[in-house]
Design a protein around this motif. Structure first.
Motif, mmCIF file in Angstrom:
data_model
loop_
_atom_site.group_PDB
_atom_site.id
_atom_site.type_symbol
_atom_site.label_atom_id
_atom_site.label_comp_id
_atom_site.label_asym_id
_atom_site.label_seq_id
_atom_site.Cartn_x
_atom_site.Cartn_y
_atom_site.Cartn_z
ATOM 1 N N ALA A 27 0.976 -3.936 -11.617
ATOM 2 C CA ALA A 27 -0.096 -3.295 -12.386
ATOM 3 C C ALA A 27 -0.828 -2.257 -11.526
ATOM 4 C CB ALA A 27 -1.070 -4.349 -12.907
ATOM 5 N N ARG A 28 -1.006 -2.561 -10.245
ATOM 6 C CA ARG A 28 -1.672 -1.593 -9.356
ATOM 7 C C ARG A 28 -0.785 -0.370 -9.105
ATOM 8 N NH1 ARG A 28 -2.692 -6.304 -6.382
ATOM 9 N NH2 ARG A 28 -1.201 -5.650 -4.772
ATOM 10 N N ILE A 29 0.504 -0.592 -8.941
ATOM 11 C CA ILE A 29 1.429 0.512 -8.622
ATOM 12 C C ILE A 29 1.626 1.415 -9.831
ATOM 13 C CG2 ILE A 29 3.792 1.069 -7.928
ATOM 14 C CD1 ILE A 29 3.713 -1.739 -6.447
ATOM 15 N N GLN A 39 0.825 -1.212 0.000
ATOM 16 C CA GLN A 39 0.000 0.000 0.000
ATOM 17 C C GLN A 39 0.855 1.256 0.000
ATOM 18 O OE1 GLN A 39 -2.577 -0.595 3.375
ATOM 19 N NE2 GLN A 39 -3.506 -2.429 2.475
ATOM 20 N N GLY A 40 2.007 1.189 0.699
ATOM 21 C CA GLY A 40 2.915 2.328 0.705
ATOM 22 C C GLY A 40 3.463 2.621 -0.675
ATOM 23 N N LEU A 41 3.798 1.578 -1.428
ATOM 24 C CA LEU A 41 4.266 1.766 -2.804
ATOM 25 C C LEU A 41 3.186 2.403 -3.675
ATOM 26 C CD1 LEU A 41 6.288 -1.508 -3.447
ATOM 27 C CD2 LEU A 41 7.075 0.788 -4.046
ATOM 28 N N GLU A 42 1.949 1.947 -3.524
ATOM 29 C CA GLU A 42 0.852 2.517 -4.308
ATOM 30 C C GLU A 42 0.620 3.981 -3.943
ATOM 31 O OE1 GLU A 42 -2.746 0.110 -4.759
ATOM 32 O OE2 GLU A 42 -1.636 -1.596 -3.934
ATOM 33 N N ALA A 43 0.639 4.287 -2.647
ATOM 34 C CA ALA A 43 0.429 5.667 -2.201
ATOM 35 C C ALA A 43 1.554 6.570 -2.696
ATOM 36 C CB ALA A 43 0.339 5.713 -0.675
ATOM 37 N N ASN A 47 8.794 -18.661 -9.645
ATOM 38 C CA ASN A 47 7.759 -19.669 -9.899
ATOM 39 C C ASN A 47 6.474 -18.983 -10.387
ATOM 40 O OD1 ASN A 47 5.868 -19.210 -7.413
ATOM 41 N ND2 ASN A 47 7.949 -19.234 -6.586
ATOM 42 N N PRO A 48 5.568 -19.712 -11.034
ATOM 43 C CA PRO A 48 4.371 -19.094 -11.622
ATOM 44 C C PRO A 48 3.523 -18.302 -10.629
ATOM 45 C CG PRO A 48 4.654 -21.300 -12.498
ATOM 46 C CD PRO A 48 5.672 -21.152 -11.411
ATOM 47 N N GLU A 49 3.336 -18.805 -9.408
ATOM 48 C CA GLU A 49 2.482 -18.111 -8.445
ATOM 49 C C GLU A 49 3.097 -16.788 -8.010
ATOM 50 O OE1 GLU A 49 -0.767 -17.430 -5.745
ATOM 51 O OE2 GLU A 49 -0.460 -18.438 -7.666
ATOM 52 N N ASP A 50 4.389 -16.782 -7.684
ATOM 53 C CA ASP A 50 5.032 -15.539 -7.282
ATOM 54 C C ASP A 50 5.048 -14.534 -8.425
ATOM 55 O OD1 ASP A 50 5.916 -15.429 -4.530
ATOM 56 O OD2 ASP A 50 7.125 -17.191 -4.972
ATOM 57 N N LEU A 51 5.290 -14.993 -9.631
ATOM 58 C CA LEU A 51 5.317 -14.078 -10.771
ATOM 59 C C LEU A 51 3.926 -13.505 -11.035
ATOM 60 C CD1 LEU A 51 7.720 -15.983 -13.196
ATOM 61 C CD2 LEU A 51 8.215 -13.935 -11.847
ATOM 62 N N ARG A 52 2.883 -14.312 -10.834
ATOM 63 C CA ARG A 52 1.508 -13.805 -11.015
ATOM 64 C C ARG A 52 1.194 -12.719 -9.995
ATOM 65 N NH1 ARG A 52 -3.276 -14.359 -8.680
ATOM 66 N NH2 ARG A 52 -2.547 -15.930 -7.184
ATOM 67 N N LEU A 53 1.525 -12.970 -8.722
ATOM 68 C CA LEU A 53 1.250 -11.981 -7.677
ATOM 69 C C LEU A 53 2.066 -10.707 -7.883
ATOM 70 C CD1 LEU A 53 1.079 -14.372 -4.591
ATOM 71 C CD2 LEU A 53 -0.839 -13.154 -5.664
ATOM 72 N N LEU A 54 3.311 -10.857 -8.315
ATOM 73 C CA LEU A 54 4.126 -9.674 -8.604
ATOM 74 C C LEU A 54 3.504 -8.857 -9.738
ATOM 75 C CD1 LEU A 54 7.814 -10.954 -8.365
ATOM 76 C CD2 LEU A 54 6.863 -8.967 -7.171
#
Length: 312
Positions: free
Chosen positions: A194-196, A156-160, A182-189
């Protein structure tokens, strides 16, 4: 001999960068497995005047009066620069006295959840925060943050910060095989990035020897494949430091300058030559002497032979 300045050093992203150290080695909020500066000796989130800012300003004044002009004055060094509670004052001083000089802050982003830190960084021309993981398990395993740091607040700090900051943001992601590729970590990243919405997303990997042994860099092909998979604007794999002519020599104490530089990060002979304005052959002679004295050790890395201070 400067105590709080180092370089200029050749940077893969910032050209010739004059480094400013605002915390002692190695005061940080993280203890990352890949850190080129070594293990964190004080893991903390407490902001304080860890080094005397008046002395830092005096060194900046002296260097900028007589040293070669850097492309950037960069706050990074041997720990997390935003831990220094007077960081904002130094940035404001540079803006007031040297408005033509570009400033950059390299931060692990752990304190961007603090509105005061976000305000202080507004004066910098460029901020390069990092984000290596968006899952709790990988965040703790890879970055090894101070226990009070909350992953949700961190994100949230990065987004703000991105929403409030008027300058340029290049967000760095360190890809480390076996940790966050791995696929899961890359998806979450990807979702977090995208939000930031930074101006650039720089995919990095191990370039110098890390804190832990046995770490391997990701290949250029792997970084490019991740960039393609993400499909986000502004994603770029970054490589080794660009070739550069040695900076004009400005250090008479070459051996001690080498020691001071290696205390902050491992370097090749070529890195040191560019930083200190000395021919590579002379740097190699100094390194050989320091190695014979047991003051430095060497390690082979993909980019070449890196030297670092021997463990005391």
């Amino acid at each position: 001999m400067y105590q709080y300045l180092f370089g200029p050093v050749p940077s893969r992203r910032l050209g010739m960068s004059l480094g400013v150290d605002l915390v002692p080695h190695k005061v940080c909020t993280f203890n990352c497995v890949y850190c080129e500066c070594g293990r964190t000796t004080r893991l903390t989130t407490e902001r304080a005047e860890y080094v005397p800012v008046d002395a830092v300003l005096a060194e900046l004044r002296g260097y900028l009066a007589e040293g070669p002009r850097p492309d950037f004055v960069t706050f990074s060094g041997a720990g997390e620069p935003t831990l220094n509670a007077r960081l904002g004052e130094v940035l404001e001083w540079l803006q007031a006295h040297y408005p033509d000089l570009a400033t950059a802050v390299l931060t692990n982003a752990s304190l961007l959840s603090d509105p005061q830190v976000r305000r202080e960084l507004r004066t910098a021309d460029l901020v390069i925060p990092s984000l290596d993981a968006a899952s709790e398990r990988t965040f703790r395993r890879l970055d090894r943050p101070q226990r009070r740091i909350d992953l949700d607040a961190y994100l949230q700090g990065l987004e703000a910060f991105r929403a409030e900051y008027p300058g340029t943001v290049w967000l760095e992601v360190m890809i480390l095989p076996g940790y966050n590729d791995n696929p899961e970590d890359l998806r979450l990243l990807r979702e977090a990035l995208a939000r930031i919405g930074p101006d650039r997303i720089q995919l990095n990997t191990l370039d110098r020897p890390g804190t832990d042994t046995g770490l391997q860099p990701a290949s250029r092909e792997r970084l490019e494949a991740i960039a393609d998979e993400w499909g986000l604007a502004g994603v770029e794999p970054i490589g080794a430091a660009p070739a550069a002519e040695p900076a004009p020599g400005h250090r008479r104490d070459t051996a001690e300058a080498i020691v001071k530089t290696l205390a902050r990060r491992p370097c090749t002979a070529e890195d040191l030559s560019q930083s200190l304005g000395e021919p590579p052959e002379r740097i190699r002679e100094r390194l050989a002497a320091l190695e014979a004295e047991g003051r430095v050790t060497r390690a082979e890395q993909e980019r070449g032979t890196f030297y670092r201070l021997a463990a005391s």
